[in-house]
Design an enzyme around this catalytic site. Structure first.
Site, PDB file in Angstrom:
ATOM      1  N   ASN A 127     -30.161  -9.808  -6.194  1.00  0.00           N
ATOM      2  CA  ASN A 127     -30.374 -11.224  -5.874  1.00  0.00           C
ATOM      3  C   ASN A 127     -31.370 -11.438  -4.734  1.00  0.00           C
ATOM      4  O   ASN A 127     -31.395 -12.503  -4.114  1.00  0.00           O
ATOM      5  CB  ASN A 127     -29.033 -11.921  -5.576  1.00  0.00           C
ATOM      6  CG  ASN A 127     -28.231 -11.186  -4.526  1.00  0.00           C
ATOM      7  OD1 ASN A 127     -28.763 -10.340  -3.825  1.00  0.00           O
ATOM      8  ND2 ASN A 127     -26.958 -11.520  -4.407  1.00  0.00           N
ATOM      9  N   ARG A 157     -25.915 -12.962   7.104  1.00  0.00           N
ATOM     10  CA  ARG A 157     -24.467 -13.080   7.276  1.00  0.00           C
ATOM     11  C   ARG A 157     -24.210 -13.979   8.485  1.00  0.00           C
ATOM     12  O   ARG A 157     -24.866 -13.840   9.529  1.00  0.00           O
ATOM     13  CB  ARG A 157     -23.807 -11.713   7.510  1.00  0.00           C
ATOM     14  CG  ARG A 157     -23.677 -10.856   6.251  1.00  0.00           C
ATOM     15  CD  ARG A 157     -22.745 -11.471   5.207  1.00  0.00           C
ATOM     16  NE  ARG A 157     -22.665 -10.690   3.976  1.00  0.00           N
ATOM     17  CZ  ARG A 157     -23.327 -10.973   2.850  1.00  0.00           C
ATOM     18  NH1 ARG A 157     -24.139 -12.022   2.789  1.00  0.00           N
ATOM     19  NH2 ARG A 157     -23.170 -10.222   1.782  1.00  0.00           N
ATOM     20  N   GLN A 176     -15.462 -17.214   5.393  1.00  0.00           N
ATOM     21  CA  GLN A 176     -15.720 -17.874   4.107  1.00  0.00           C
ATOM     22  C   GLN A 176     -14.462 -17.894   3.259  1.00  0.00           C
ATOM     23  O   GLN A 176     -13.833 -16.841   3.124  1.00  0.00           O
ATOM     24  CB  GLN A 176     -16.854 -17.147   3.384  1.00  0.00           C
ATOM     25  CG  GLN A 176     -18.164 -17.312   4.088  1.00  0.00           C
ATOM     26  CD  GLN A 176     -19.371 -16.798   3.320  1.00  0.00           C
ATOM     27  OE1 GLN A 176     -20.454 -16.786   3.837  1.00  0.00           O
ATOM     28  NE2 GLN A 176     -19.208 -16.378   2.092  1.00  0.00           N
ATOM     29  N   HIS A 202     -22.163 -20.665   0.547  1.00  0.00           N
ATOM     30  CA  HIS A 202     -22.807 -19.369   0.256  1.00  0.00           C
ATOM     31  C   HIS A 202     -23.187 -19.296  -1.236  1.00  0.00           C
ATOM     32  O   HIS A 202     -22.375 -18.914  -2.072  1.00  0.00           O
ATOM     33  CB  HIS A 202     -21.815 -18.250   0.608  1.00  0.00           C
ATOM     34  CG  HIS A 202     -22.423 -16.883   0.599  1.00  0.00           C
ATOM     35  ND1 HIS A 202     -21.763 -15.773   1.040  1.00  0.00           N
ATOM     36  CD2 HIS A 202     -23.647 -16.444   0.208  1.00  0.00           C
ATOM     37  CE1 HIS A 202     -22.534 -14.708   0.904  1.00  0.00           C
ATOM     38  NE2 HIS A 202     -23.686 -15.099   0.401  1.00  0.00           N
TER      39      HIS A 202
HETATM   40  P1  NAD Z   1     -32.166  -4.109   2.668  1.00  0.00           P
HETATM   41  O1  NAD Z   1     -31.253  -2.959   2.888  1.00  0.00           O
HETATM   42  O2  NAD Z   1     -33.236  -3.982   1.653  1.00  0.00           O
HETATM   43  O3  NAD Z   1     -32.866  -4.510   4.050  1.00  0.00           O
HETATM   44  C1  NAD Z   1     -32.181  -4.653   5.238  1.00  0.00           C
HETATM   45  C2  NAD Z   1     -33.148  -4.361   6.379  1.00  0.00           C
HETATM   46  O4  NAD Z   1     -32.490  -4.698   7.608  1.00  0.00           O
HETATM   47  C3  NAD Z   1     -33.529  -2.877   6.464  1.00  0.00           C
HETATM   48  O5  NAD Z   1     -34.941  -2.760   6.493  1.00  0.00           O
HETATM   49  C4  NAD Z   1     -32.899  -2.429   7.765  1.00  0.00           C
HETATM   50  O6  NAD Z   1     -33.635  -1.417   8.424  1.00  0.00           O
HETATM   51  C5  NAD Z   1     -32.888  -3.713   8.564  1.00  0.00           C
HETATM   52  N1  NAD Z   1     -31.944  -3.695   9.673  1.00  0.00           N
HETATM   53  C6  NAD Z   1     -30.660  -3.275   9.687  1.00  0.00           C
HETATM   54  N2  NAD Z   1     -30.144  -3.402  10.920  1.00  0.00           N
HETATM   55  C7  NAD Z   1     -31.118  -3.916  11.708  1.00  0.00           C
HETATM   56  C8  NAD Z   1     -31.182  -4.266  13.080  1.00  0.00           C
HETATM   57  N3  NAD Z   1     -30.139  -4.076  13.905  1.00  0.00           N
HETATM   58  N4  NAD Z   1     -32.325  -4.783  13.542  1.00  0.00           N
HETATM   59  C9  NAD Z   1     -33.404  -4.941  12.732  1.00  0.00           C
HETATM   60  N5  NAD Z   1     -33.409  -4.615  11.423  1.00  0.00           N
HETATM   61  C10 NAD Z   1     -32.267  -4.108  10.920  1.00  0.00           C
HETATM   62  O7  NAD Z   1     -31.223  -5.348   2.359  1.00  0.00           O
HETATM   63  P2  NAD Z   1     -31.613  -6.714   1.626  1.00  0.00           P
HETATM   64  O8  NAD Z   1     -31.477  -6.555   0.171  1.00  0.00           O
HETATM   65  O9  NAD Z   1     -32.891  -7.200   2.204  1.00  0.00           O
HETATM   66  O10 NAD Z   1     -30.392  -7.626   2.109  1.00  0.00           O
HETATM   67  C11 NAD Z   1     -30.167  -7.870   3.485  1.00  0.00           C
HETATM   68  C12 NAD Z   1     -28.872  -8.610   3.686  1.00  0.00           C
HETATM   69  O11 NAD Z   1     -28.984  -9.937   3.165  1.00  0.00           O
HETATM   70  C13 NAD Z   1     -27.669  -8.040   2.926  1.00  0.00           C
HETATM   71  O12 NAD Z   1     -27.099  -6.931   3.575  1.00  0.00           O
HETATM   72  C14 NAD Z   1     -26.746  -9.214   2.889  1.00  0.00           C
HETATM   73  O13 NAD Z   1     -25.947  -9.263   4.056  1.00  0.00           O
HETATM   74  C15 NAD Z   1     -27.684 -10.419   2.863  1.00  0.00           C
HETATM   75  N6  NAD Z   1     -27.684 -11.078   1.539  1.00  0.00           N
HETATM   76  C16 NAD Z   1     -27.284 -12.371   1.451  1.00  0.00           C
HETATM   77  C17 NAD Z   1     -27.223 -12.998   0.222  1.00  0.00           C
HETATM   78  C18 NAD Z   1     -26.815 -14.444   0.087  1.00  0.00           C
HETATM   79  O14 NAD Z   1     -26.466 -14.878  -1.011  1.00  0.00           O
HETATM   80  N7  NAD Z   1     -26.862 -15.222   1.133  1.00  0.00           N
HETATM   81  C19 NAD Z   1     -27.565 -12.295  -0.935  1.00  0.00           C
HETATM   82  C20 NAD Z   1     -28.029 -10.977  -0.810  1.00  0.00           C
HETATM   83  C21 NAD Z   1     -28.063 -10.379   0.436  1.00  0.00           C
END
Ligand code: NAD
Length: 384
Positions: free
Chosen positions: A142, A281, A310, A334
């Site tokens: 997603n 989040r 949530q 959400h």
């Molecule tokens: P991803 O793993 O591709 O990317 C996450 C990035 O965050 C990575 O590059 C990682 O190095 C970086 N990161 C982690 N900790 C960090 C920190 N302390 N400081 C800086 N960078 C940091 O994940 P993604 O697919 O891009 O998704 C990210 C997040 O988005 C998911 O884990 C989820 O919580 C959220 N999400 C929300 C929805 C929604 O419906 N709202 C849907 C999908 C994902």
């Protein structure tokens, strides 16, 4: 007759990862959200208790028990009772079944947790590592859906859209009242905290708007070709990073290193009147500090779809917070990552993960957050 009964020698000799004998008689528990009338009318709402990720018939035909419920809080909930002997748990971030360390202790048969979507912070990942419970996500399922929502949220804050629309619904027409806090996205500095799949897609989509500069903050640097593609500059100090941005978007997982990351102290380093969008989040941003910053105008607006709890309580301050000009709130439930397109992808991905698990086949590496006894992903914190 069951295949495992027909071919016991094969099952016994290759019963680990590459067993050719499908597992049967498994208890699979799914905690999903209730779709009600909408789910009855719209079968593509796959992530609901009614439509069961489209897996019910298939799992039954495979000989498994499949329990689906939204009831997840308290010791008498279906979740907390059934988890005790389930082998597989399916959860969704949209209605998170919080799998705590205590629940993991009580889940004696649990081997696999599948997140139907992306983001597994509702599971105590460290406890899963300790107990050799694998945690998988449908990685990428997603990310485009969320990236589009981020761009929309940036635009609706910067252009002061919500108060303008509310004015129209009220029957009023006072252009200056909304134009006094409306700007162009063009020429602004936009930065993402986290430049993974979503963060990078946000940068890609922002580029055509002609920003002054695109920035990112991430301990994993973008590959050179990707940074070049979006013309993004990495800033390694978070306070310095936010102090340069007109707009900040948060796109990291929630883990020990990001919980409360955007707090009162960091907000002081934002440009006065900056906008903040968080679809990652809720708990990455401090609830009260955000509300205070919007109220004072330190933030001109805050938007997103994720909440520290949530479903969010009715009196959650993020539902109604406003900037001094009466706007600046782009909060929704959400749902950014649960468009009908996304639901199809994460339902398919969940099925593939289960198929692999039943057949003892290796999983897609990008889907594995926690493997057997260790983190496989570098996105949930920096570890040795
Ligand atoms: P991803 O793993 O591709 O990317 C996450 C990035 O965050 C990575 O590059 C990682 O190095 C970086 N990161 C982690 N900790 C960090 C920190 N302390 N400081 C800086 N960078 C940091 O994940 P993604 O697919 O891009 O998704 C990210 C997040 O988005 C998911 O884990 C989820 O919580 C959220 N999400 C929300 C929805 C929604 O419906 N709202 C849907 C999908 C994902």
């Amino acid at each position: 007759m069951l295949r495992s009964a027909v071919r016991p020698m094969v099952a016994a000799s290759r019963k680990s990862l590459f067993s050719t004998t499908a597992k049967r008689d498994m208890k699979i528990l799914a905690i999903l959200y209730d779709g009600g009338k909408a789910a009855d009318q719209e079968p593509r709402l796959l992530g609901t208790t009614e439509n069961k990720l489209g897996l019910a018939e298939w799992l039954k035909s495979q000989g498994h028990e499949y329990i689906v419920s939204s009831d997840k809080e308290g010791p008498n909930s279906v979740f907390q009772k059934e988890i005790k002997d389930a082998e597989v748990l399916i959860t969704t971030p949209f209605h998170p079944g919080y799998l705590t360390k205590d629940l993991i202790e009580s889940a004696k048969n649990l081997k696999l947790c599948v997140t139907a979507g992306v983001g597994s912070d509702h599971i105590d990942l460290n406890a899963a590592v300790e107990k050799n419970i694998q945690v998988l996500e449908v990685t990428g399922s997603n990310v485009t859906s969320v990236a589009e929502h981020v761009v929309m949220s940036i635009l609706l804050l910067v252009r002061n859209f919500v108060p303008a629309h509310e004015m129209i619904e009220r029957g009023d027409w006072k252009v200056s009242e909304v134009a006094r806090n409306a700007f162009d996205l063009e020429g602004k500095v936009v930065g993402t905290i986290g430049a993974g799949r979503i963060g990078f897609r946000v940068l890609q989509r922002l580029l055509p708007f002609g920003p002054k500069e695109l920035l990112y903050y991430d301990y994993n640097p973008l590959p050179d070709h990707a940074a070049k593609e979006v013309n993004a500059r990495r800033v390694e100090d978070l306070k310095e990073f936010v102090s340069q941005c007109d707009i900040v978007t948060v796109n990291t997982p929630l883990h020990e290193g990001t919980r409360g990351l955007v707090n009162a102290d960091l907000l002081k380093h934002f440009k006065k009147g900056a906008w903040l969008v968080n679809t990652a989040r809720g708990a990455i941003c401090d609830k009260d500090a955000i509300a205070a910053a919007v109220k004072s105008g330190q933030l001109n607006g805050y938007a997103g779809d994720v909440w520290n709890v949530q479903p969010a309580p009715k009196d959650h301050v993020w539902r109604t917070m406003k900037n001094p000009l009466g706007g600046g709130n782009g909060m929704v439930p959400h749902y950014s990552g649960t468009t009908l397109d996304a639901q199809q992808r994460y339902a398919n991905g969940t099925r593939t993960i289960l198929e692999n698990y039943f057949a003892g086949k290796p999983q897609e590496p990008a889907n594995i957050i926690v493997g057997l006894g260790k983190y496989e992903s570098t996105a949930y914190g920096q570890r040795k």
